[in-house]
Design a protein around this motif. Structure first.
Motif, PDB file in Angstrom:
ATOM      1  N   ARG A 171      36.316  31.275  35.299  1.00  0.00           N
ATOM      2  CA  ARG A 171      36.209  32.043  36.537  1.00  0.00           C
ATOM      3  C   ARG A 171      35.107  31.457  37.414  1.00  0.00           C
ATOM      4  O   ARG A 171      34.042  31.081  36.926  1.00  0.00           O
ATOM      5  N   VAL A 172      35.389  31.409  38.717  1.00  0.00           N
ATOM      6  CA  VAL A 172      34.481  30.789  39.679  1.00  0.00           C
ATOM      7  C   VAL A 172      33.904  31.860  40.606  1.00  0.00           C
ATOM      8  O   VAL A 172      34.659  32.670  41.151  1.00  0.00           O
ATOM      9  N   PRO A 173      32.576  31.902  40.795  1.00  0.00           N
ATOM     10  CA  PRO A 173      31.994  32.858  41.752  1.00  0.00           C
ATOM     11  C   PRO A 173      32.579  32.631  43.147  1.00  0.00           C
ATOM     12  O   PRO A 173      32.520  31.517  43.676  1.00  0.00           O
ATOM     13  N   LEU A 174      33.136  33.657  43.730  1.00  0.00           N
ATOM     14  CA  LEU A 174      33.879  33.522  44.984  1.00  0.00           C
ATOM     15  C   LEU A 174      32.978  33.054  46.134  1.00  0.00           C
ATOM     16  O   LEU A 174      31.981  33.688  46.461  1.00  0.00           O
ATOM     17  N   GLY A 175      33.335  31.917  46.735  1.00  0.00           N
ATOM     18  CA  GLY A 175      32.646  31.433  47.918  1.00  0.00           C
ATOM     19  C   GLY A 175      31.224  30.958  47.700  1.00  0.00           C
ATOM     20  O   GLY A 175      30.482  30.796  48.663  1.00  0.00           O
ATOM     21  N   LYS A 176      30.843  30.677  46.444  1.00  0.00           N
ATOM     22  CA  LYS A 176      29.448  30.313  46.174  1.00  0.00           C
ATOM     23  C   LYS A 176      29.269  28.918  45.582  1.00  0.00           C
ATOM     24  O   LYS A 176      28.151  28.412  45.521  1.00  0.00           O
ATOM     25  N   VAL A 177      30.359  28.306  45.139  1.00  0.00           N
ATOM     26  CA  VAL A 177      30.251  26.995  44.494  1.00  0.00           C
ATOM     27  C   VAL A 177      30.328  25.893  45.542  1.00  0.00           C
ATOM     28  O   VAL A 177      31.237  25.875  46.369  1.00  0.00           O
ATOM     29  N   ARG A 178      29.367  24.980  45.518  1.00  0.00           N
ATOM     30  CA  ARG A 178      29.361  23.865  46.456  1.00  0.00           C
ATOM     31  C   ARG A 178      29.884  22.576  45.817  1.00  0.00           C
ATOM     32  O   ARG A 178      30.391  21.702  46.509  1.00  0.00           O
ATOM     33  N   ASP A 179      29.729  22.459  44.493  1.00  0.00           N
ATOM     34  CA  ASP A 179      30.136  21.236  43.805  1.00  0.00           C
ATOM     35  C   ASP A 179      31.075  21.602  42.657  1.00  0.00           C
ATOM     36  O   ASP A 179      30.671  22.263  41.696  1.00  0.00           O
ATOM     37  N   TYR A 180      32.322  21.162  42.761  1.00  0.00           N
ATOM     38  CA  TYR A 180      33.313  21.493  41.740  1.00  0.00           C
ATOM     39  C   TYR A 180      33.431  20.426  40.656  1.00  0.00           C
ATOM     40  O   TYR A 180      34.283  20.534  39.772  1.00  0.00           O
ATOM     41  N   ALA A 181      32.571  19.399  40.700  1.00  0.00           N
ATOM     42  CA  ALA A 181      32.623  18.344  39.687  1.00  0.00           C
ATOM     43  C   ALA A 181      32.480  18.894  38.261  1.00  0.00           C
ATOM     44  O   ALA A 181      33.204  18.463  37.354  1.00  0.00           O
ATOM     45  N   PRO A 182      31.540  19.847  38.011  1.00  0.00           N
ATOM     46  CA  PRO A 182      31.435  20.387  36.645  1.00  0.00           C
ATOM     47  C   PRO A 182      32.723  21.079  36.178  1.00  0.00           C
ATOM     48  O   PRO A 182      33.068  21.010  34.988  1.00  0.00           O
ATOM     49  N   TYR A 183      33.427  21.717  37.093  1.00  0.00           N
ATOM     50  CA  TYR A 183      34.685  22.367  36.712  1.00  0.00           C
ATOM     51  C   TYR A 183      35.753  21.326  36.399  1.00  0.00           C
ATOM     52  O   TYR A 183      36.549  21.498  35.466  1.00  0.00           O
ATOM     53  N   LEU A 184      35.777  20.225  37.173  1.00  0.00           N
ATOM     54  CA  LEU A 184      36.713  19.139  36.885  1.00  0.00           C
ATOM     55  C   LEU A 184      36.427  18.535  35.517  1.00  0.00           C
ATOM     56  O   LEU A 184      37.356  18.175  34.770  1.00  0.00           O
ATOM     57  N   ALA A 185      35.147  18.429  35.165  1.00  0.00           N
ATOM     58  CA  ALA A 185      34.776  17.880  33.857  1.00  0.00           C
ATOM     59  C   ALA A 185      35.294  18.773  32.732  1.00  0.00           C
ATOM     60  O   ALA A 185      35.791  18.277  31.704  1.00  0.00           O
ATOM     61  N   LYS A 186      35.211  20.086  32.925  1.00  0.00           N
ATOM     62  CA  LYS A 186      35.719  21.013  31.910  1.00  0.00           C
ATOM     63  C   LYS A 186      37.232  20.907  31.777  1.00  0.00           C
ATOM     64  O   LYS A 186      37.779  20.955  30.665  1.00  0.00           O
ATOM     65  N   ILE A 187      37.908  20.766  32.916  1.00  0.00           N
ATOM     66  CA  ILE A 187      39.366  20.632  32.886  1.00  0.00           C
ATOM     67  C   ILE A 187      39.762  19.379  32.118  1.00  0.00           C
ATOM     68  O   ILE A 187      40.643  19.390  31.256  1.00  0.00           O
ATOM     69  N   ARG A 188      39.089  18.243  32.413  1.00  0.00           N
ATOM     70  CA  ARG A 188      39.405  16.987  31.730  1.00  0.00           C
ATOM     71  C   ARG A 188      39.102  17.091  30.234  1.00  0.00           C
ATOM     72  O   ARG A 188      39.886  16.627  29.397  1.00  0.00           O
ATOM     73  N   ALA A 189      37.979  17.700  29.887  1.00  0.00           N
ATOM     74  CA  ALA A 189      37.585  17.813  28.482  1.00  0.00           C
ATOM     75  C   ALA A 189      38.567  18.673  27.682  1.00  0.00           C
ATOM     76  O   ALA A 189      38.729  18.476  26.472  1.00  0.00           O
ATOM     77  N   SER A 190      39.234  19.601  28.360  1.00  0.00           N
ATOM     78  CA  SER A 190      40.172  20.491  27.670  1.00  0.00           C
ATOM     79  C   SER A 190      41.475  19.789  27.307  1.00  0.00           C
ATOM     80  O   SER A 190      42.250  20.281  26.486  1.00  0.00           O
ATOM     81  N   GLY A 191      41.743  18.646  27.948  1.00  0.00           N
ATOM     82  CA  GLY A 191      42.998  17.941  27.715  1.00  0.00           C
ATOM     83  C   GLY A 191      44.156  18.483  28.529  1.00  0.00           C
ATOM     84  O   GLY A 191      45.321  18.127  28.294  1.00  0.00           O
ATOM     85  N   ALA A 192      43.860  19.329  29.507  1.00  0.00           N
ATOM     86  CA  ALA A 192      44.916  19.945  30.317  1.00  0.00           C
ATOM     87  C   ALA A 192      45.673  18.904  31.136  1.00  0.00           C
ATOM     88  O   ALA A 192      45.095  17.930  31.611  1.00  0.00           O
ATOM     89  N   ASP A 193      46.990  19.119  31.263  1.00  0.00           N
ATOM     90  CA  ASP A 193      47.774  18.288  32.176  1.00  0.00           C
ATOM     91  C   ASP A 193      48.328  19.123  33.326  1.00  0.00           C
ATOM     92  O   ASP A 193      49.152  18.660  34.108  1.00  0.00           O
TER      93      ASP A 193
END
Length: 215
Positions: A171-193
């Motif tokens: 879950r992402v804090p609404l309208g407060k995140v400036r850098d989504y790179a950490p979320y992309l890293a989590k997505i990649r680490a999960s193995g999601a396609d």
């Protein structure tokens, strides 16, 4: 950060109002759009509702925040019980939390947007026909809409997209995140396609930008 969504809705509404008025209005009566900014705050929205009604406005158009929509629906119901001769109608253009047409359903709310469950099931049916997504990451805004998306995906996945598993939920804090790179890293680490997201406006743009930058 979410102001551009409200501004876009306002421009669309004003354009349609102008078109109707140029054609003679409704039954010869011209329409006027009065814009009030709730700033996405349910409490402020209720204050503005009282101001609108006090000034003689009885049609309220709102969307892009299910939390605000829930607060307005409750306030409109209470007002109409006290003032049955001058009821207020709430026109909900984009809120999609299933609770608004479920346990919070109101006779005085007209919803134009499909519910989260409807959208989610359509999406999962499509995924099942493609055969390319086997591992799904669910990334949603951290409020009622996001929780509804999570619940809906988890409930419908075994029925509509067999063989697809959820490998991450965030879950992402609404309208407060400036850098989504950490979320992309989590997505990649999960193995999601595949990713199911309920992010919108600046948040959705931020996610797409980070995805592009990360390749």
């Amino acid at each position: 950060p979410l102001a551009p969504i409200g501004e876009s809705s306002t421009k669309h509404l004003q354009a349609k109002f102008n078109s109707i008025n140029d054609a003679g209005g409704i039954n010869g009566q011209k329409l006027e759009l009065v814009v009030m900014d709730s700033e996405g705050n349910p409490e402020k929205a209720q204050v503005l509702l009282r101001q609108a009604v006090d000034s003689g406005i009885h049609y309220i158009i709102q969307g892009t925040s299910s939390a605000v929509g829930a607060a307005l629906g409750d306030a409109v119901d209470k007002y109409n019980r006290r003032n049955p001769e001058t009821p207020v109608m709430l026109l909900d253009h984009t809120n999609s939390d299933p609770g608004l047409t479920g346990e919070l359903c109101s006779y005085w709310r007209f919803s134009f947007s499909p519910r989260v469950t409807t959208r989610t099931e359509a999406l999962l049916r499509y995924i099942s026909t493609q055969g390319r997504v086997k591992k799904l990451f669910v990334l949603t805004p951290d409020y009622s809409l996001g929780r509804a998306i999570e619940t809906s995906v988890q409930a419908a996945l075994p029925r509509l997209a067999k063989g697809v598993e959820i490998v991450g939920v965030e879950r992402v804090p609404l309208g407060k995140v400036r850098d989504y790179a950490p979320y992309l890293a989590k997505i990649r680490a999960s193995g999601a396609d595949g990713v199911v997201t309920g992010l919108f406006g600046a948040d959705a743009i931020g996610l797409m930008k980070a995805a592009n930058e990360s390749g």
